[in-house]
Scaffold this motif. Structure first.
Motif, PDB file in Angstrom:
ATOM      1  N   LEU A 805       0.584  -1.132   0.041  1.00 14.94           N
ATOM      2  CA  LEU A 805      -0.032  -0.047   0.059  1.00 14.94           C
ATOM      3  C   LEU A 805       0.813   1.216   0.141  1.00 14.94           C
ATOM      4  CD1 LEU A 805      -2.917   1.093  -0.024  1.00 14.94           C
ATOM      5  CD2 LEU A 805      -2.795   1.125   2.553  1.00 14.94           C
ATOM      6  N   THR A 806       1.960   1.311   0.720  1.00 18.13           N
ATOM      7  CA  THR A 806       2.706   2.795   0.992  1.00 18.13           C
ATOM      8  C   THR A 806       3.306   2.921  -0.359  1.00 18.13           C
ATOM      9  OG1 THR A 806       3.317   1.947   3.146  1.00 18.13           O
ATOM     10  CG2 THR A 806       4.731   3.604   2.104  1.00 18.13           C
ATOM     11  N   MET A 807       3.523   1.863  -1.114  1.00 23.79           N
ATOM     12  CA  MET A 807       4.176   1.906  -2.523  1.00 23.79           C
ATOM     13  C   MET A 807       3.299   2.978  -3.448  1.00 23.79           C
ATOM     14  SD  MET A 807       5.551  -1.108  -5.121  1.00 23.79           S
ATOM     15  CE  MET A 807       3.884  -1.666  -5.043  1.00 23.79           C
ATOM     16  N   SER A 808       2.082   2.950  -3.281  1.00 23.28           N
ATOM     17  CA  SER A 808       1.469   3.681  -4.010  1.00 23.28           C
ATOM     18  C   SER A 808       1.647   5.127  -3.963  1.00 23.28           C
ATOM     19  CB  SER A 808      -0.079   3.333  -3.919  1.00 23.28           C
ATOM     20  OG  SER A 808      -0.430   3.497  -2.772  1.00 23.28           O
ATOM     21  N   PHE A 809       1.975   5.405  -2.626  1.00 20.51           N
ATOM     22  CA  PHE A 809       2.083   6.950  -2.483  1.00 20.51           C
ATOM     23  C   PHE A 809       3.519   7.312  -2.850  1.00 20.51           C
ATOM     24  CE2 PHE A 809      -0.864   5.347   0.727  1.00 20.51           C
ATOM     25  CZ  PHE A 809      -1.778   6.063   0.661  1.00 20.51           C
ATOM     26  N   GLU A 810       4.481   6.576  -3.352  1.00 21.82           N
ATOM     27  CA  GLU A 810       5.646   7.093  -3.784  1.00 21.82           C
ATOM     28  C   GLU A 810       6.051   7.284  -5.243  1.00 21.82           C
ATOM     29  OE1 GLU A 810       8.216   3.827  -2.320  1.00 21.82           O
ATOM     30  OE2 GLU A 810       7.950   4.305  -0.193  1.00 21.82           O
ATOM     31  N   PHE A 811       4.975   6.860  -6.069  1.00 21.10           N
ATOM     32  CA  PHE A 811       5.047   6.997  -7.352  1.00 21.10           C
ATOM     33  C   PHE A 811       4.731   8.701  -7.763  1.00 21.10           C
ATOM     34  CE2 PHE A 811       3.444   2.744  -7.528  1.00 21.10           C
ATOM     35  CZ  PHE A 811       4.521   2.251  -7.868  1.00 21.10           C
ATOM     36  N   GLU A 812       5.680   9.124  -8.564  1.00 24.33           N
ATOM     37  CA  GLU A 812       5.594  10.626  -8.889  1.00 24.33           C
ATOM     38  C   GLU A 812       4.836  10.886 -10.314  1.00 24.33           C
ATOM     39  OE1 GLU A 812       9.448  12.383  -8.702  1.00 24.33           O
ATOM     40  OE2 GLU A 812       9.764  12.035  -6.502  1.00 24.33           O
ATOM     41  N   VAL A 817      -3.155   9.905 -12.731  1.00 23.99           N
ATOM     42  CA  VAL A 817      -2.567   8.594 -12.659  1.00 23.99           C
ATOM     43  C   VAL A 817      -2.577   8.157 -11.349  1.00 23.99           C
ATOM     44  CG1 VAL A 817      -0.551   7.354 -13.564  1.00 23.99           C
ATOM     45  CG2 VAL A 817      -1.473   9.247 -15.103  1.00 23.99           C
ATOM     46  N   ARG A 818      -1.976   8.969 -10.437  1.00 24.77           N
ATOM     47  CA  ARG A 818      -1.484   8.227  -9.153  1.00 24.77           C
ATOM     48  C   ARG A 818      -3.139   7.998  -8.637  1.00 24.77           C
ATOM     49  NH1 ARG A 818       1.314  12.590  -5.534  1.00 24.77           N
ATOM     50  NH2 ARG A 818       1.467  10.795  -4.023  1.00 24.77           N
ATOM     51  N   CYS A 819      -4.249   8.494  -8.847  1.00 26.41           N
ATOM     52  CA  CYS A 819      -5.391   8.188  -8.346  1.00 26.41           C
ATOM     53  C   CYS A 819      -5.749   6.552  -8.834  1.00 26.41           C
ATOM     54  CB  CYS A 819      -6.583   9.027  -8.691  1.00 26.41           C
ATOM     55  SG  CYS A 819      -6.447  10.633  -7.651  1.00 26.41           S
ATOM     56  N   ILE A 820      -5.626   6.350 -10.179  1.00 27.49           N
ATOM     57  CA  ILE A 820      -5.867   5.093 -10.845  1.00 27.49           C
ATOM     58  C   ILE A 820      -4.843   3.931 -10.033  1.00 27.49           C
ATOM     59  CG2 ILE A 820      -5.428   4.019 -12.923  1.00 27.49           C
ATOM     60  CD1 ILE A 820      -6.631   6.477 -14.444  1.00 27.49           C
ATOM     61  N   VAL A 821      -3.455   4.494  -9.975  1.00 30.93           N
ATOM     62  CA  VAL A 821      -2.413   3.529  -9.399  1.00 30.93           C
ATOM     63  C   VAL A 821      -2.982   3.009  -7.902  1.00 30.93           C
ATOM     64  CG1 VAL A 821      -0.275   3.418  -8.765  1.00 30.93           C
ATOM     65  CG2 VAL A 821      -0.672   4.438 -10.975  1.00 30.93           C
ATOM     66  N   LEU A 822      -3.345   4.116  -7.129  1.00 27.79           N
ATOM     67  CA  LEU A 822      -3.765   4.054  -5.784  1.00 27.79           C
ATOM     68  C   LEU A 822      -4.992   3.122  -5.815  1.00 27.79           C
ATOM     69  CD1 LEU A 822      -3.558   4.581  -2.856  1.00 27.79           C
ATOM     70  CD2 LEU A 822      -4.935   6.712  -3.186  1.00 27.79           C
ATOM     71  N   TYR A 823      -6.047   3.322  -6.546  1.00 29.08           N
ATOM     72  CA  TYR A 823      -7.140   2.503  -6.489  1.00 29.08           C
ATOM     73  C   TYR A 823      -6.553   1.135  -6.837  1.00 29.08           C
ATOM     74  CZ  TYR A 823     -11.799   0.972  -8.323  1.00 29.08           C
ATOM     75  OH  TYR A 823     -12.871   0.379  -8.316  1.00 29.08           O
ATOM     76  N   ILE A 825      -3.868  -0.686  -6.625  1.00 30.16           N
ATOM     77  CA  ILE A 825      -2.909  -1.136  -5.595  1.00 30.16           C
ATOM     78  C   ILE A 825      -3.716  -1.433  -4.129  1.00 30.16           C
ATOM     79  CG2 ILE A 825      -0.926  -0.704  -4.185  1.00 30.16           C
ATOM     80  CD1 ILE A 825       0.490   0.572  -6.345  1.00 30.16           C
ATOM     81  N   PHE A 826      -4.665  -0.429  -4.115  1.00 29.67           N
ATOM     82  CA  PHE A 826      -5.597  -0.668  -2.929  1.00 29.67           C
ATOM     83  C   PHE A 826      -6.380  -2.066  -2.908  1.00 29.67           C
ATOM     84  CE2 PHE A 826      -9.885  -0.389  -0.909  1.00 29.67           C
ATOM     85  CZ  PHE A 826      -9.342  -0.297   0.370  1.00 29.67           C
ATOM     86  N   PHE A 827      -6.755  -2.284  -4.267  1.00 31.22           N
ATOM     87  CA  PHE A 827      -7.488  -3.574  -4.274  1.00 31.22           C
ATOM     88  C   PHE A 827      -6.766  -4.762  -4.246  1.00 31.22           C
ATOM     89  CE2 PHE A 827     -11.098  -1.244  -5.879  1.00 31.22           C
ATOM     90  CZ  PHE A 827     -12.177  -1.852  -5.304  1.00 31.22           C
ATOM     91  N   ILE A 828      -5.378  -4.504  -4.617  1.00 30.04           N
ATOM     92  CA  ILE A 828      -4.199  -5.567  -4.504  1.00 30.04           C
ATOM     93  C   ILE A 828      -4.118  -5.879  -2.943  1.00 30.04           C
ATOM     94  CG2 ILE A 828      -1.969  -6.374  -4.849  1.00 30.04           C
ATOM     95  CD1 ILE A 828      -2.150  -4.987  -7.615  1.00 30.04           C
ATOM     96  N   PHE A 829      -4.011  -4.819  -2.258  1.00 28.39           N
ATOM     97  CA  PHE A 829      -3.733  -4.805  -0.693  1.00 28.39           C
ATOM     98  C   PHE A 829      -4.817  -5.612  -0.365  1.00 28.39           C
ATOM     99  CE2 PHE A 829      -4.632  -2.591   3.350  1.00 28.39           C
ATOM    100  CZ  PHE A 829      -3.609  -2.920   4.053  1.00 28.39           C
TER     101      PHE A 829
END
Length: 884
Positions: A805-812, A817-823, A825-829
């Protein structure tokens, strides 16, 4: 709770009922489900019993129903109703005979319809094949024989070594399965020595096999050849490949088209007949499906009644049936009323008789449960059925099992997920109880324990202050930062310059606010960011595991007193229970007290504790090494400091080198020596107490038996006195000179060991003593699994949080795009959390909690040597039929 604390008191009864009313009476007992019959014909095999013909009759009816069920399922018809609908009314004999005739006629009709349907399908398939042959053959001849075929025929004719009139070109048409076409062509080419020419064409529509119902793909073929010899070869190859040959194919295009038109008309008529036949078959099977469960229910209930009647015997004149059975004491009146109702339905004037008999047989164990307590009783029964009237661990398991589970699974977030799953299964149980599936049925059966495990895990999560590996500060931490802003800025600059992370040490003298006291509930959230978090958590959880384990084992020993008291076995109270409690208290409870006292009194600040000067945390007592020194009677320094070595820097004295090993309260060595001696003295008491008592009781019984024989000899000289058996008015019996006392069926047995020899008693007691003494040590160590699994669960949760989960906050990336990635990765988590931390870790914690209850807890008081009460019940029979 009913009889959950102990099993129900049972009575051994004799049932006498008139032969003509036996079926009706036993049917009424099947509705109650509280009678377990004893087989009075153990030497008679199943084929020689009284009602074997009736059972075979119902077996035949079941076979017919199974055939109908197969046909119903084959047509995709749903079977209506439920087998176990709560109505256990048995069908009268006249209606049952009518049902038998109905099933016989229905089976015959369905078989005839099935055979007719198969024949119609086969005829329809033949017509469809014939249609395709006519169409494809017309297409073949419309295109003519190609040049390659003509050239091949001329080559064969020129190579012939005989001079006769050329044979005309003939052909054969037919149908073959598509998967066989390549091998068919190859074999035909070789067998005819390159003198036959084959053309094939695929049929687009698949054919349904009338026998198996499977779909098959087929091809139409035409074979050109010359001469009768090749015709014979072609026929043999076609037979070998099971190809269907049509020998009456018209030779002209007009005749083929006319034949095709005629075949299409016949196909339409065949479709109409097939549709009407299937519609009639569907109506018949649908009506049978609507009544299937009712028919099967009646057959199963009737068959169950006759199975139990086969356990009966009869009196000398054959008018009455006699049975022996176990009945709960509280239900004897209900059984009598049910028997009377059954007899009244037959119009008999002879009332049934239910007598309570005396017996020395061990009664079965019966614990009444409901849908909530059944799962916990199942956990206990999986280890072993309780001995009759033995203390039942199930009521305590309701609390202790989810509590131990939560100690290993303590996470607020994971506990909420588990509690929600359990709550859903509980609230939707009426809708979900009919859902099939082995795994789902297992989870649904344990819905209440899942709910409790989730609730207790939420409580443990608050105690551990752990929510998906993160802490929450509700009441405010008692720890503060003692450093000013200037110092913090200088350390941050140094950290940037050296590119190394700096750690800040928080001295309890200045960082801990004593006036606030400890965190009100649970763990202080400051420990979640501390570098020495693991050291602190490991020490705390390890000691808590020891305390919890010793408390549960001590509680198990206390429960054993209830068993001894129920059996009125004073010798076991004095030679087993009390020594076990002393042994447990002198060593293990003493260790728990030391842990608690160390938590309460020893701190980083110097103080005077129990009259001893305590210099600081470096002298905090080492409990493990202290326990070893306790058994070795090792000399230790009194206190923590040497009062004779006083100087300006140490006005109270200098600390000993190993001050943490010293005596930290007055008279510790003497008290510990006394405790060890008491614990050691308890071992021979446990080992030899019962055997010595057994010898004394044996000698006393022989002496009293000898005295009674002398009295009988002098007091009644004309009476034949036998030394083998001598009975008194008080129910006592002397067998071979040993006095014995008859037991009522309601007694729980005891520690009299009348049927055992001294060697057996000695070996039995030696095994139990060794098991208890060594088990106290090994079982205490076994409870450390609470600490180990809790640590593993917390670390897995932390790894999943930081690595996923923390990995999704480190992408620049851009905001979208960050919202999609967070979405994503959250489901993976979430998926990993539920599958690994909730399901897999939950299963692991469940199995470990199961072992702690079976081995560490129940071994202190639970024998589990009984056998279950399995009453004759329509409900159980129908439930078994539903599951199969």
């Amino acid at each position: 709770m009913g009889s959950l604390y102990r099993s129900e008191e049972m009575r051994f009864c004799q049932l006498i009922v008139e032969k003509d009313a036996a079926f009706s009476a036993v049917s009424e007992l099947g509705k109650l489900g509280i009678v377990q019959f004893k087989d009075l014909n153990p030497d008679v095999n199943s084929f020689q019993r009284m009602f074997v013909r009736d059972i075979r009759r119902y077996d035949e009816l079941e076979r017919k129903l199974r055939y109908l069920e197969g046909q119903i399922n084959k047509d995709g018809i749903l079977i209506g109703g439920k087998l176990n609908d709560g109505d256990f009314t048995v069908m009268p004999t006249a209606e049952l005979n009518q049902l038998e005739a109905t099933l016989t006629d229905l089976e015959r009709d369905v078989k005839n319809m099935h055979e007719s349907d198969t024949t119609l399908k086969r005829n329809y398939q033949e017509l469809h094949e014939w249609e395709n042959v006519l169409v494809k053959a017309d297409e073949f001849f419309a295109g003519g024989v190609d040049g390659a075929a003509q050239e091949e025929f001329h080559v064969q004719e020129e190579g012939a070594d005989f001079t006769r009139e050329k044979d005309p070109v003939e052909y054969v048409v037919g149908v073959i399965k598509r998967e066989r076409i390549l091998a068919f062509e190859r074999i035909l080419w070789r067998a005819c020595r390159h003198t036959a020419y084959v053309r094939t064409s695929e049929i687009d529509e698949p054919f349904e096999n009338p026998d198996t119902g499977e779909h098959e793909l087929k091809n139409v073929f035409i074979i050109f050849y010359k001469g009768d010899r090749l015709r014979t070869i072609v026929d043999k190859v076609c037979d070998g490949f099971k190809a269907k040959v049509f020998k009456n194919c018209p030779h002209t295009s007009r005749d083929r088209q006319a034949a095709a038109s005629d075949v299409r008309a016949r196909i339409q008529d065949m479709k109409t007949v097939l549709g009407q036949t299937r519609e009639h078959r569907f109506r018949v099977l649908q009506a049978a499906g609507n009544n299937y469960n009712q028919w099967l229910k009646q057959i199963r209930m009737q068959k169950t009644v006759y199975h139990n009647l086969n356990l009966f015997t009869y009196d000398g004149i054959g008018r009455f049936f006699v049975a022996e059975c176990w009945v709960p004491l509280a239900d004897i009146d209900n059984v009598r009323e049910a028997l009377e109702r059954g007899v009244e339905k037959t119009g008999s004037t002879v009332k049934p008789v239910l007598n309570v008999l005396e017996t020395h047989e061990t009664p079965p164990t019966f614990n009444r449960t409901n849908k909530f307590t059944a799962v916990f009783q199942g956990i206990v029964d999986s280890y072993g059925i309780a001995t009759y009237l033995e203390l039942n661990p199930a009521p305590y398991t309701i609390i202790t099992f989810p509590f131990l589970f939560s100690c290993m699974f303590g996470d607020l977030g994971h506990g909420i997920l588990m509690a929600l799953c359990g709550l859903y299964l509980v609230l939707k149980e009426e809708k979900l109880k009919d859902v099939t599936g082995e795994i789902f049925t297992m989870f649904f059966g344990g819905r209440y324990i899942i709910l409790l495990m989730g609730i207790f895990s939420i409580h443990a999560g608050f105690l551990y202050n752990d929510l998906f590996a993160k802490s929450f500060n509700i009441f405010g931490s008692s720890w503060v930062n003692p450093y000013n802003q200037t110092e913090m800025m200088s350390w941050m600059q140094t950290e940037i310059a050296t590119e190394k992370e700096m750690l800040i040490e928080m001295d309890p003298y200045t960082s801990y606010r004593h006036e606030l006291g400890p965190y009100p509930f649970g763990l202080d959230p400051i420990w979640n960011i501390a570098e020495n978090k693991l050291n602190f958590m490991n020490s705390m959880k390890m000691k808590l595991s020891v305390i919890i384990g010793i408390c549960q084992m001590t509680f198990g020993v206390v429960l054993s007193y209830q068993n001894y008291k129920a059996r009125n076995s004073k010798i076991e109270i004095f030679t087993v229970f009390i020594p076990q409690m002393l042994f447990m208290g002198c060593i293990f409870i003493y260790l728990c007290l030391q842990i608690i006292i160390k938590w309460l009194f020893f701190w980083v600040e110097p103080a005077t504790i129990f009259g001893q000067r305590y210099p600081g945390s470096n002298c905090a007592p080492s409990l493990l090494i202290g326990l070893i020194n306790m058994f070795m009677f090792k000399e230790r320094n009194v206190g923590f400091i040497n009062g004779t070595a006083v100087d300006a820097e140490h006005p109270h004295g200098v600390s000993y080198d190993a001050c943490y090993l010293g005596q930290w309260y007055p008279g510790q060595s003497f008290i510990e020596a006394i405790l060890v001696l008491i614990a050691v003295a308890c071992i021979p008491v446990m080992l030899f107490g019962k055997p010595i008592h057994f010898i004394m009781e044996r000698k006393k019984a022989r002496r009293e038996a000898g005295q009674r024989i002398e009295v009988a000899r002098h007091g009644a000289p004309d009476t034949s006195v036998h030394a083998n058996v001598l009975s008194g008015e008080d129910g006592e019996i002397a067998i071979n000179g040993i006095e014995q006392k008859g037991e009522h069926v309601g007694s729980a047995g005891g520690a009299e060991h009348h049927d055992e020899e001294f060697g057996d008693v000695m070996v039995h007691q030696a095994i139990h003593t060794i098991e208890y003494v060594l088990g106290c040590v090994s079982h205490t160590a076994s409870y450390l699994r609470l600490w180990a699994l809790s640590l593993a669960h917390a670390q897995l949760s932390e790894v999943l949080w930081h690595m996923v989960l923390t990995m999704s906050f480190e992408f620049e990336f851009p905001w979208a795009v960050r919202c999609i990635v967070l979405y994503v990765i959250f489901f993976i988590f979430a998926g990993l959390t539920f599958s690994i931390l909730v399901l897999m870790e939950g299963l692991s914690a469940f199995l470990h909690a199961l072992r702690l209850h079976w081995v560490e807890f129940q071994s202190k008081f639970y024998a589990g040597l009984g056998y279950p009460f399995q009453p004759y019940s329509f409900k159980s029979a129908l439930t078994l039929a539903e599951s199969t």
